[in-house]
Scaffold this motif. Structure first.
Motif, PDB file in Angstrom:
ATOM      1  N   HIS A   1     -13.579   4.181  -1.932  1.00 20.61           N
ATOM      2  CA  HIS A   1     -13.186   4.763  -0.648  1.00 20.61           C
ATOM      3  C   HIS A   1     -14.346   5.365   0.144  1.00 20.61           C
ATOM      4  O   HIS A   1     -14.240   5.541   1.344  1.00 20.61           O
ATOM      5  CB  HIS A   1     -12.090   5.817  -0.857  1.00 20.61           C
ATOM      6  CG  HIS A   1     -10.733   5.210  -1.073  1.00 20.61           C
ATOM      7  ND1 HIS A   1     -10.455   4.365  -2.122  1.00 20.61           N
ATOM      8  CD2 HIS A   1      -9.579   5.296  -0.346  1.00 20.61           C
ATOM      9  CE1 HIS A   1      -9.182   3.985  -2.057  1.00 20.61           C
ATOM     10  NE2 HIS A   1      -8.630   4.534  -0.996  1.00 20.61           N
TER      11      HIS A   1
ATOM     12  N   VAL B   1       0.827  -1.200   0.000  1.00 19.45           N
ATOM     13  CA  VAL B   1       0.000   0.000   0.000  1.00 19.45           C
ATOM     14  C   VAL B   1       0.870   1.262   0.000  1.00 19.45           C
ATOM     15  O   VAL B   1       0.538   2.270  -0.644  1.00 19.45           O
ATOM     16  CB  VAL B   1      -1.015  -0.017   1.173  1.00 19.45           C
ATOM     17  CG1 VAL B   1      -0.354   0.239   2.509  1.00 19.45           C
ATOM     18  CG2 VAL B   1      -2.140   0.958   0.930  1.00 19.45           C
TER      19      VAL B   1
ATOM     20  N   ASP C   1       0.480   3.557  -3.149  1.00 21.79           N
ATOM     21  CA  ASP C   1      -0.435   4.654  -2.833  1.00 21.79           C
ATOM     22  C   ASP C   1       0.220   5.768  -2.009  1.00 21.79           C
ATOM     23  O   ASP C   1       0.334   6.901  -2.465  1.00 21.79           O
ATOM     24  CB  ASP C   1      -1.639   4.081  -2.079  1.00 21.79           C
ATOM     25  CG  ASP C   1      -2.801   5.053  -2.021  1.00 21.79           C
ATOM     26  OD1 ASP C   1      -3.092   5.675  -3.069  1.00 21.79           O
ATOM     27  OD2 ASP C   1      -3.404   5.209  -0.954  1.00 21.79           O
TER      28      ASP C   1
ATOM     29  N   GLY D   1      -7.251  -1.632   2.659  1.00 20.24           N
ATOM     30  CA  GLY D   1      -7.463  -2.197   1.329  1.00 20.24           C
ATOM     31  C   GLY D   1      -8.665  -3.131   1.272  1.00 20.24           C
ATOM     32  O   GLY D   1      -9.366  -3.199   0.257  1.00 20.24           O
TER      33      GLY D   1
ATOM     34  N   GLU E   1      -5.398  -1.390  -3.762  1.00 21.83           N
ATOM     35  CA  GLU E   1      -5.091  -0.080  -4.358  1.00 21.83           C
ATOM     36  C   GLU E   1      -4.519  -0.240  -5.765  1.00 21.83           C
ATOM     37  O   GLU E   1      -4.753   0.593  -6.645  1.00 21.83           O
ATOM     38  CB  GLU E   1      -4.105   0.700  -3.474  1.00 21.83           C
ATOM     39  CG  GLU E   1      -4.629   1.072  -2.093  1.00 21.83           C
ATOM     40  CD  GLU E   1      -5.635   2.227  -2.104  1.00 21.83           C
ATOM     41  OE1 GLU E   1      -5.922   2.792  -3.176  1.00 21.83           O
ATOM     42  OE2 GLU E   1      -6.146   2.550  -1.007  1.00 21.83           O
TER      43      GLU E   1
END
Lengths: 354, 354
Positions: free
Chosen positions: A243, A132, A136, A261, A184
């Motif tokens: 999200h 992640v 991200d 996630g 992600e």
């Protein structure tokens, strides 16, 4: 023999980020720092305590004074106390002396926020050690700590000048953490990279080269959206796919129960439900996404014991909310693509909760 | 009948500031807020307690819920505690709901910093009530709080979207505060506006129209430098004229003893000494500046009881400093103009201390 590294550059006005993805980059940190900051006599360092125990850093150059601090593992580090400790540790640095932050998304968030606020911005290097963080947190410049009222509510924008993503470190993550991170990556593929989507359809990447390739493509998708809209007021909002419901789920369940996630995966499946209802995608395309997510080890269904009151409040579906205003949601379109829609009614939003 | 207002726009990528200078603007705050944020149901408000006692705000519109907080007067507000109280008060605002900060430089610094860090940046309106706030703090986006290790060491860049500078409020400042603020106006004139310099040669502005004119010209000088170099890495550094010695003096004496602008005036006189030694200006031009500063009620000589050890340490003239590196200083050039020089030796810097 190491897998071939890849690089990506994120161009923001006056503040570019170079992202380097490879195997064994952990050992190249000090050389990379010296190349970029040849004159630095000191630097800051923050490292997640779990990472520090698994991945000992090579010794720093003798002519570099390191102001280091070990961070509590994971999300626990993202509070004002840790932020203040980092600021206090780094306050004596000059604006040409960088800080290095090593760890997952939480470490990068709090370390980057401290770097942003000492002397109005110290340059920083992010060493990402989770999926992640590589896909991200290291790209886009969002840095933050949590507030009792919610996640990431205190923060700013401060992109690192360099990101080192060493996929070797993914070997010490457990399978659940890797899966959660892949949510992600999958999200970015679903937004605009059908080729990456096909790759992920085979399941989790199986070797370093495959990880580097998937992460590189995912970073490229995010980089283009961030370049077009750093402040998150336009196309960057596409990155919120999954999200809206995801954040609400995290709030209702807590991150001990549900990884970010995992919540995003459930959120993507939920949003796809409304996309089908609005004829933006077919039921078969939604089912394909559903199968993809399951193959990556991700959940799509809401746990039976979720606190519905908290979930509805987090989604703005409680009575306190002003009547009349519609919700903004990212909906998937077709086989690969998405769109921000701002006219989602209360009834529509309530209907898609899995 | 009010003096004619003036306006100036500071253009930064994606974040412009409109500066409005006038008489009686205090009463127009809510209308200005409504014009810019027609949909806001709530706003934040921080006001310096001294200003609140002297200048009662008109009542807020009935349909606007105001999350207000009174700040300790002056520099005392610029600490982490006040920052956290502001963040806690405003944490529930959305990114399209503004905050209003009313006061002098200290209030704008801490209030702007809180606005910058809640939800990665709430828009804000600065209502400046001192000369230094109108000429300096409200333009350029630097926001900060102090740290035990030094002034403004924690901060970021977050320009307000609107600045209202009501020169009527200058009437309740004492003469010493007005003079100290004029040091920043004089500095901007000295950098690049010979016309403004001639105006200031007549002494303090004598009515609202004259204040508006002088402040407007000063803001225009600063605006152009900030637009060319927001991050303070190039020409914006010219605004540090007088500040190298000035900051060191503030540290050595404390702000109770010496106002920021007073320290800057002494610093400008000191820097001019080196400019003469380097043939950048004539001794007569330095003497002219000296007379100008005295006419504005500003000091140019170092108090006899200054702590020399602290002063030298703050200037990097103590033994702890790495040998060999030179100092960066802004030196005045000719009758109006200045230049950043980066090769000032220890001996040169020590020689100019008044």
């Amino acid at each position: 023999m190491h897998a071939e590294p890849r690089s990506e550059r994120v161009e923001l006005p006056g503040r570019a980020t170079d992202v380097l993805l490879g195997e064994g980059l952990f050992g190249t940190l000090w050389a990379a720092l010296r190349t970029r900051f040849p004159a630095a006599q000191r630097c800051g360092l923050a490292i997640d305590e779990r990472v520090a125990s698994l991945w000992p850093l090579p010794p720093a150059p003798a002519d570099l004074h390191v102001l280091d601090l070990t961070l509590p593992a994971g999300e626990e580090a993202k509070d004002r106390d840790t932020l203040a400790r980092l600021q206090d540790r780094w306050i004596g640095l000059r604006r040409d002396e960088p800080v290095v932050v090593i760890g997952g998304g939480a470490a990068l968030d709090v370390g980057g926020f401290a770097a942003a606020t000492v002397r109005r911005g110290l340059p920083w290097i992010a060493v990402a050690t989770t999926v992640v963080a590589m896909a991200d947190a290291s790209v886009g410049g969002k840095v933050a700590v949590n507030h009792p009222r919610g996640k990431n509510l205190l923060g700013t924008f401060h992109p690192p000048s360099l990101v080192l993503s060493d996929v070797a470190t993914l070997g010490t993550l457990d399978a659940r953490e890797r899966s959660a991170g892949l949510a992600e990556v999958y999200k970015c593929a679903r937004l605009s990279d059908a080729g990456l989507l096909a790759v992920l359809r085979e399941g989790e990447p199986q070797d370093a080269a495959a990880w580097i390739d998937a992460l590189h493509r995912s970073v490229a998708v995010k980089a283009r959206l961030v370049e077009a809209d750093e402040r998150d007021e336009g196309v960057r909002r596409l990155l919120n796919y999954g999200h809206t419901v995801g954040h609400a789920l995290e709030r209702a369940l807590g991150n001990e129960r549900m990884r970010h996630g995992e919540a995003v995966a459930i959120g993507m499946h939920a949003a796809a439900g409304l996309a089908v209802a609005r004829d933006l995608m077919t039921a078969a395309q939604r089912e394909e996404q559903h199968a993809d997510l399951e193959r990556l080890g991700l959940p799509t269904a809401l746990p039976g014991d979720v606190d519905a009151v908290t979930l509805h409040r987090a989604l703005g579906l409680d009575k306190k909310r002003t009547a009349g205003a519609n919700h903004v949601l990212v909906l998937p379109v077709g086989a690969a693509g998405a769109r921000v829609v701002d006219d989602v009614t209360d009834a529509e939003l309530a209907s898609i909760l899995p």
